[in-house]
Design a protein around this motif. Structure first.
Motif, mmCIF file in Angstrom:
data_model
loop_
_atom_site.group_PDB
_atom_site.id
_atom_site.type_symbol
_atom_site.label_atom_id
_atom_site.label_comp_id
_atom_site.label_asym_id
_atom_site.label_seq_id
_atom_site.Cartn_x
_atom_site.Cartn_y
_atom_site.Cartn_z
ATOM 1 N N LEU A 293 0.831 -1.208 0.000
ATOM 2 C CA LEU A 293 0.000 0.000 0.000
ATOM 3 C C LEU A 293 0.865 1.257 0.000
ATOM 4 O O LEU A 293 0.514 2.262 -0.629
ATOM 5 C CB LEU A 293 -0.938 -0.008 1.208
ATOM 6 N N LYS A 297 0.817 4.196 -2.759
ATOM 7 C CA LYS A 297 0.685 5.612 -2.405
ATOM 8 C C LYS A 297 1.813 6.437 -3.006
ATOM 9 O O LYS A 297 1.611 7.582 -3.426
ATOM 10 C CB LYS A 297 0.664 5.767 -0.889
ATOM 11 N N GLY A 306 -7.713 -4.700 -3.231
ATOM 12 C CA GLY A 306 -7.704 -4.916 -1.795
ATOM 13 C C GLY A 306 -8.776 -5.890 -1.353
ATOM 14 O O GLY A 306 -9.874 -5.930 -1.919
ATOM 15 N N GLN A 342 -11.990 -4.181 -3.294
ATOM 16 C CA GLN A 342 -12.007 -2.811 -3.805
ATOM 17 C C GLN A 342 -10.713 -2.534 -4.540
ATOM 18 O O GLN A 342 -9.629 -2.884 -4.060
ATOM 19 C CB GLN A 342 -12.175 -1.785 -2.680
ATOM 20 N N LEU A 344 -7.806 -0.278 -5.428
ATOM 21 C CA LEU A 344 -7.131 0.840 -4.794
ATOM 22 C C LEU A 344 -6.098 1.404 -5.744
ATOM 23 O O LEU A 344 -5.160 0.713 -6.146
ATOM 24 C CB LEU A 344 -6.454 0.385 -3.497
ATOM 25 N N ARG A 345 -6.295 2.665 -6.120
ATOM 26 C CA ARG A 345 -5.329 3.388 -6.932
ATOM 27 C C ARG A 345 -4.525 4.312 -6.010
ATOM 28 O O ARG A 345 -4.893 4.494 -4.846
ATOM 29 C CB ARG A 345 -6.070 4.191 -8.001
ATOM 30 N N ASP A 348 -6.490 6.618 -3.973
ATOM 31 C CA ASP A 348 -7.409 6.023 -3.004
ATOM 32 C C ASP A 348 -6.756 5.749 -1.653
ATOM 33 O O ASP A 348 -7.452 5.466 -0.669
ATOM 34 C CB ASP A 348 -7.978 4.706 -3.549
ATOM 35 N N VAL A 349 -5.438 5.810 -1.591
ATOM 36 C CA VAL A 349 -4.741 5.517 -0.337
ATOM 37 C C VAL A 349 -4.685 6.799 0.493
ATOM 38 O O VAL A 349 -3.638 7.429 0.662
ATOM 39 C CB VAL A 349 -3.338 4.941 -0.581
ATOM 40 N N PHE A 357 -5.806 -2.104 4.614
ATOM 41 C CA PHE A 357 -7.032 -1.684 3.935
ATOM 42 C C PHE A 357 -8.255 -2.158 4.692
ATOM 43 O O PHE A 357 -8.341 -3.330 5.087
ATOM 44 C CB PHE A 357 -7.056 -2.252 2.514
#
Length: 373
Positions: A293, A297, A306, A342, A344-345, A348-349, A357
């Motif tokens: 993650l 980010k 996730g 989900q 996560l781009r 999104d973090v 997550f």
């Protein structure tokens, strides 16, 4: 090596992408890249849209019919694996909320240690058993003994046959969905065919389900896309895996996208890719650790699918409680689809990656309402 021409989002079809398509962009090995049809991209986008910007549907909606009997005891077999130990900790608040004694039976990672632990469980005669990711093949005799004794077994992250007598809330269906969603992500975000590589671990039972989902969906949406499946020994995760991956990519310069069955294998990979001059390759991960993650980010990977383990932990305790009560399970739980996903781009973090997550941070309140607590 072709770079991605866009990321799912809304769909990104830029003027530069159109020019590249008109120019007949070709891959590093000289083979022509084939344009993906609008229909294929639209179908792929439709698959991933429910998981963009929000988690999939909450897995449990039906109330618990009655309180769990006082003195209910649930055994959890912990073989010391980091994920298995984590799930035990995540289940504790749910068990406490229901007034259930959830206790751990320690096992080693060896087959004999697992069998010994489950034999202990058989002798203890708990009201239910929860297993996480320990292959039922290793404790098949004890499984039969528990079933004969009428003790329900909730098994997470396993792919036993439906007639094995196990309730698997995140079983084959959930893992096939992971593969399908990862394939759909690639097609939705590319205006042309993709050469992908799927890195998996054959030692993990659900690898076959992820591969089946990925290959079948990619073939359906993009017949001209290709995928290589490469095995990474689980023992190399956290040490030799990045070097093995970089070496493989150097031997296959036509590769556009890297897909992971489990992103744990990517620990240390971004730095190796940068040194090798391949840090622009698309990375589609799954089941990210906090380290993955953080990479996301920082823009060192493209996307992570996730899985909400905290919600899964509460779902497991809820499932065990319903089985103890003799209550019918929801269809999605019984069918192995009760796992929240989900996409996560990087944008999104917005949470602290170190905390992992959580698709539903209010999971406790949701289950309290279902449990009338």
């Amino acid at each position: 090596m072709r770079t991605p021409m866009g990321r799912p989002g809304p769909r990104l079809i830029t003027g530069l992408a159109s020019l590249a398509l008109l120019a007949g962009c070709s891959s590093a090995d000289g083979s022509a890249a084939t344009a993906n049809s609008d229909e294929s991209q639209s179908a792929a986008q439709e698959l991933i849209d429910p998981y963009l910007g929000q988690p999939g549907e909450f897995p449990v909606t039906e109330p618990l019919d009655a309180p769990v009997p006082a003195g209910t005891r649930i055994a959890y077999v912990d073989n010391g694996n980091a994920l298995v130990a984590l799930m035990y900790q995540l289940m504790q608040p749910a068990a406490e909320e229901l007034g259930i004694e959830l206790y751990a039976v320690r096992a080693g990672t060896s087959a004999s240690g697992v069998q010994s632990a489950f034999s202990t469980v058989v002798q203890q005669q708990p009201d239910a058993v929860i297993n996480t990711a320990i292959d039922p093949v290793l404790w098949d005799n004890q499984r039969e003994q528990l079933i004969d004794a009428g003790i329900p077994i909730v098994s997470l992250g396993t792919v036993a046959d439906p007639d094995a007598g196990l309730v698997q809330p995140n079983g084959v269906a959930a893992f096939e969905r992971q593969g399908r969603l990862q394939a759909a992500w690639l097609v939705a975000g590319h205006d042309e065919s993709v050469d992908a590589v799927l890195y998996e671990h054959s030692e993990i039972a659900y690898a076959e389900a992820v591969q089946e989902g990925f290959e079948s969906e990619l073939a359906e949406l993009c017949p001209d896309c290709t995928v290589r499946v490469v095995q990474i020994p689980i023992a190399e995760v956290g040490n030799k895996a990045p070097e093995r991956i970089v070496s493989d990519l150097q031997s296959h310069p036509e590769t556009d996208a890297v897909v992971f069955q489990s992103s744990a294998v990517a620990t240390g990979l971004p730095a190796k890719l940068k040194v090798a001059g391949m840090d622009d390759i698309e990375i589609v991960g799954a089941n990210p650790l906090p380290t993955n993650l953080q990479y996301l980010k920082d823009g060192q990977s493209t996307v992570e699918l996730g899985a909400d383990l905290n919600t899964l932990a509460w779902t497991a305790v809820d499932t065990a409680a319903r089985l103890v009560n003799g209550q019918d399970l929801q269809e999605n739980v019984a069918d192995g689809e009760a796992l929240v996903h989900q996409f996560l781009r990087p944008e999104d973090v917005t949470f602290d990656p170190a905390h992992g997550f959580a698709g539903y941070p209010d999971v406790a309140d949701r289950f309290r309402e279902l449990w009338n607590r």
